[in-house]
Design a protein around this motif. Sequence first.
Motif, PDB file in Angstrom:
ATOM      1  N   GLU A 102     -11.458   4.106  -4.139  1.00  0.00           N
ATOM      2  CA  GLU A 102     -11.845   2.885  -4.863  1.00  0.00           C
ATOM      3  C   GLU A 102     -12.700   1.973  -3.976  1.00  0.00           C
ATOM      4  N   ASP A 147       2.150   4.673 -10.477  1.00  0.00           N
ATOM      5  CA  ASP A 147       2.201   3.269 -10.076  1.00  0.00           C
ATOM      6  C   ASP A 147       1.563   3.070  -8.706  1.00  0.00           C
ATOM      7  N   MET A 166      -0.991   4.764  -7.555  1.00  0.00           N
ATOM      8  CA  MET A 166      -2.442   4.806  -7.767  1.00  0.00           C
ATOM      9  C   MET A 166      -2.925   3.466  -8.316  1.00  0.00           C
ATOM     10  N   HIS A 167      -2.153   2.907  -9.238  1.00  0.00           N
ATOM     11  CA  HIS A 167      -2.507   1.621  -9.824  1.00  0.00           C
ATOM     12  C   HIS A 167      -2.472   0.528  -8.752  1.00  0.00           C
ATOM     13  N   LEU A 185      -5.421   0.767  -6.421  1.00  0.00           N
ATOM     14  CA  LEU A 185      -6.643   0.215  -7.021  1.00  0.00           C
ATOM     15  C   LEU A 185      -6.681  -1.302  -6.803  1.00  0.00           C
ATOM     16  N   ARG A 186      -5.526  -1.950  -6.999  1.00  0.00           N
ATOM     17  CA  ARG A 186      -5.440  -3.397  -6.789  1.00  0.00           C
ATOM     18  C   ARG A 186      -5.671  -3.750  -5.322  1.00  0.00           C
ATOM     19  N   TRP A 199      -9.222  -3.659  -4.461  1.00  0.00           N
ATOM     20  CA  TRP A 199      -9.913  -4.845  -4.973  1.00  0.00           C
ATOM     21  C   TRP A 199      -9.676  -6.051  -4.059  1.00  0.00           C
ATOM     22  N   LYS A 200      -8.405  -6.255  -3.666  1.00  0.00           N
ATOM     23  CA  LYS A 200      -8.060  -7.380  -2.781  1.00  0.00           C
ATOM     24  C   LYS A 200      -8.851  -7.266  -1.481  1.00  0.00           C
ATOM     25  N   PRO A 220      -3.863   6.384 -14.938  1.00  0.00           N
ATOM     26  CA  PRO A 220      -2.736   5.634 -14.376  1.00  0.00           C
ATOM     27  C   PRO A 220      -2.920   4.121 -14.415  1.00  0.00           C
ATOM     28  N   ASP A 221      -4.119   3.657 -14.740  1.00  0.00           N
ATOM     29  CA  ASP A 221      -4.329   2.212 -14.675  1.00  0.00           C
ATOM     30  C   ASP A 221      -4.914   1.670 -15.971  1.00  0.00           C
ATOM     31  N   ARG A 270      -7.921   1.599 -17.221  1.00  0.00           N
ATOM     32  CA  ARG A 270      -9.122   2.185 -17.804  1.00  0.00           C
ATOM     33  C   ARG A 270      -8.794   3.054 -19.017  1.00  0.00           C
ATOM     34  N   LYS A 289       3.898  -6.638 -13.582  1.00  0.00           N
ATOM     35  CA  LYS A 289       2.982  -5.519 -13.805  1.00  0.00           C
ATOM     36  C   LYS A 289       1.757  -6.001 -14.593  1.00  0.00           C
ATOM     37  N   GLY A 301      -0.417  -7.595 -12.245  1.00  0.00           N
ATOM     38  CA  GLY A 301      -1.116  -6.577 -11.466  1.00  0.00           C
ATOM     39  C   GLY A 301      -2.296  -5.995 -12.228  1.00  0.00           C
ATOM     40  N   GLU A 342      -5.654  -7.767 -11.648  1.00  0.00           N
ATOM     41  CA  GLU A 342      -6.392  -7.343 -10.451  1.00  0.00           C
ATOM     42  C   GLU A 342      -7.002  -5.962 -10.645  1.00  0.00           C
ATOM     43  N   ALA A 343      -6.227  -5.080 -11.269  1.00  0.00           N
ATOM     44  CA  ALA A 343      -6.729  -3.722 -11.492  1.00  0.00           C
ATOM     45  C   ALA A 343      -7.962  -3.755 -12.389  1.00  0.00           C
ATOM     46  N   ALA A 396     -10.082  -6.271 -12.728  1.00  0.00           N
ATOM     47  CA  ALA A 396     -11.183  -6.822 -11.953  1.00  0.00           C
ATOM     48  C   ALA A 396     -11.802  -5.735 -11.085  1.00  0.00           C
ATOM     49  N   ALA A 397     -10.940  -4.945 -10.434  1.00  0.00           N
ATOM     50  CA  ALA A 397     -11.419  -3.867  -9.572  1.00  0.00           C
ATOM     51  C   ALA A 397     -12.220  -2.848 -10.376  1.00  0.00           C
ATOM     52  N   SER A 403     -16.289  -2.088  -9.979  1.00  0.00           N
ATOM     53  CA  SER A 403     -16.837  -0.825  -9.488  1.00  0.00           C
ATOM     54  C   SER A 403     -17.734  -0.186 -10.544  1.00  0.00           C
TER      55      SER A 403
END
Lengths: 416, 531
Positions: free
Chosen positions: A26, A391, A393-394, A397-398, A401-402, B282-283, B285, B305, B308, B311-312, B314-315, B319
């Motif tokens: 990522e 979880d 993987m999720h 991803l965060r 980003w941080k 998993p997220d 998307r 969650k 969370g 943020e996910a 935004a990421a 990208s």
Amino acid sequence: MVHAESMKTDCLIIGGGISGLTCREELAKLGFSSVVVEKLPFLGGHAVQFACKATDRCRNCGACLVVESVRNIGASEEVSYILSAMLEQVRFNEGVYESLVVQESIRINPAICNACGECLKACPVPNAIEKTPGCARFYIQNQLCLRAQNQACSSCAEICPRSAIDLSNSGREIRISSFAVIVAGGFEPFNPLLKPRYGYRRVPAVVTALELEQLLRKDQLNLPSGGAENASIAFIQCVGSRDPKIGHNYCSQVCCAYALRLAGLLKFKTPSLEVTMFYMDVQNFERGVQPYFREAFSQISFVRSMPAEIRKGEDGRPQVLYHGPGDERCLQSFDLVVLSVGMSPPETMPALDFLGRTADGFLGDAGIRCTSSAPGIFVAGAAQGPKSIKDSMHHALRAAWKTASYLSQSNRGVHS
Amino acid sequence: MSRASKLNRGSQLPGTQNADFEKVLILGGADIALELAKLLGQAGMSVVSVGPETESDIEQFKVIPDGVVRQVLGTVGAFTVLIDTLDGSVEEKAGFLVAAYPGDIVPLFEAYGLKPSRRVVSLSHFRRALRTDTFLETRKSEWLHAAFLMGLRGEADPSTFNDVLQCIEMLGSQEKVQTYVFTRNIKVSEEGLDARYRRARESGTLFFRFDDDGPKLEIEGPDTVKIMFQDPQLLWEMELTPDILVVDEQESASPALEPLFRAIPSSRCTKPYLTPDSPRYPDVRASKAGIFALGPSRGEFYPDKIQGDVEAAAAAIMSLARTLRESAAAATARVATDRCTLCLTCVRLCPHGAVNFSSYAFVDGLSCVGCGICVGVCPMMAISLHEVALESEEVDQDKSSPEKDKPSQSPGIVAFLCRHSAASAFEELPCSLKMLVKPVMVSCAGSVKESDILAAFLGGAGAVIVAGCFRGNCRSVYGTDIGSQRVSAVQNILHGAGIEMNRLVFVQAASNAPENIRDAVSMLAGEVGAS
């Protein structure tokens, strides 16, 4: 130490399990470089060794993705990762993290080895050469290798048809400068020897669920069959979880999931198998979990009781002693007892001792966040608290980003 | 071709694309919209929120108050969303769409045979009352017995238990309160819940766990309910008439997702949520690029969650925006415009919603993942895969030549292997089995056409294997189903022609599960060798 090298990167990632690998991927998509440091001689962490739990359909465990993620890295050349390496020191100096990484010797060159297996046949020590999970190559377990104990053995190097083995290689020190650090050190499986009453290593046919995963992955599970009785297997839940006595005042979040998936897989392979599950509460692990539970409850005997003891019965099989409904004492024998071990916090990393821990003893900030007490250091995956593969993987991803936000806000990053 | 000119095709207002593709439309959630807007604003994106009126000092943040999405058109970087507002319909263009609708909450009164009243209330109602203090202020100085029903009709989840614990914790500051929880399973699989559960128990809350539907509920008066049960541990018959009975609720995704479902053809397999229930997703998307689902829209209800997910999202948006700016993706499926008859089969069947149409169908390069399902379903054979086509050509040559090279060998087995799963599973087979097989790498099991299978037989194969991901694991959601249906269809053709059907098999595999391929090769090797 022969070599001393230095590297520069946007982000140092500690841990090459699924969280670290996802962070790397990522971050690259967001335009930042990274270097992955992994203590084991292979990538993919615990999960790369897990079995596929699919029956007639996917059961959503995600273990296959870890293998794919490792294979994808194998295929790309620009990736930096340092295997068999430990983080010795991290220092923050004028906005830059200076880390010292010590790498053990890598004796089989992963770029040359094609897993022909000649070295395996030649090696005099069992298990000193192992197959790399998820890849067609081998690695040497340094703690078992005679050469590492200064003995004059070079059988593997002599026989290797591709000259992939270099026994003179003796490790190196690498200094890495990075603007940010992601700690993705994963978890430690709970050590069941800390619960002696479960008889692990003392009673035959008592294994951890991780061991069962690996047996299934290698297709080496042999349950007795053909007798008058059907083979039977017991899962003991919450071993090392929800247990204030050992300081684990938390649910590991993954054990109900993997135990029910493993039980489902075993029942699918051997429908006559009798599965019993000793549990406190069944936890949810995927959305729309109800049909799954209905199916599980129709196939498996659920006993709401935590066993008092597991002992060796007269027939040599493990015997589970527990209190049944109405508090009566029950004794039941099984062919195999599986301890559903929970997740413990990652081992102490002295270099990162300055990072805060959550109430449960995991790294970084509580509340499934990715931040830590130190600016520029982020935490991803099960290092922060128990997490499934999905979880993790999720969360990774965060964390990516941080990290990317931190790098771009402070105008750092060689690629930004 | 630059990205801007690519976008022009789908856009009706040339010249506005740049602004549009940097714009994110957030549907439904006021608080989440604001938080995501902050994160994206810092990164230079502009945000439009369609939903409740929100006040904010964030720059480049616009609200379309009380807007209801009617239709979603277009693909990533160039979505057009038709929105009904109180002042009529508006059309909004955006590069990315985020579904952030709050969950749909239905109290389970009926399932328990109860009616809401002064003393029988839903969990969120009670939590609101405690929060706003109206409940605690009006309470008398007598003892208060509060009982919670949780997960006795349908399964509870950690978010329900979190709500119950919050109520117990708020009541805990009061004197003369006794709380009871009746449940099947204590749901503690989120950070901190087990410790809070223990604290609640230690401070006096009584938890009763049942293996069945739980206690008998008897309506005694207009708003009193008697709870009758056998204590599961002591086996004593017990009775309780609580002053307040709190009934749990069922949470599900918002029905407002409907227009988004229509924009993603594979959503018929993901309903009532927007993302597939698969480890490959998993997220946040969704299976169509540029569409994201937060919290309840993807089946996630736990507050931390959902946080969370912001943020996910935004990421994931940043990208993808980076890919858009650099126009890094190249279309892998292409439509031959002279052959397209606009039957729209591809538009309906592309799992990723990547096919659009004007006077002919065309594929959006960024949305296309190159699965090749459209290639197989197009009745005019107007679609071809690029990039991937080059790879398989090499393998094809390989496949057609073995008999010429080694005429003495057995006819051999041709195996079509999905590049995500079966290809790496195949690598794990012992060499003795691998050498019996001519592997053909495919982008998805759903891309293998009937003609490919028949061509393999015509080319001299003694047997054919089509190997895809396990059902529910396919990156393209239903590629495995399409693949296995094709194999059944060809088996019927073979049967009709008097050829043994068992020379063709479909198997499911994973990169860590080679067993099915191994068994199929061993079985077919015997068959092929015997003939």
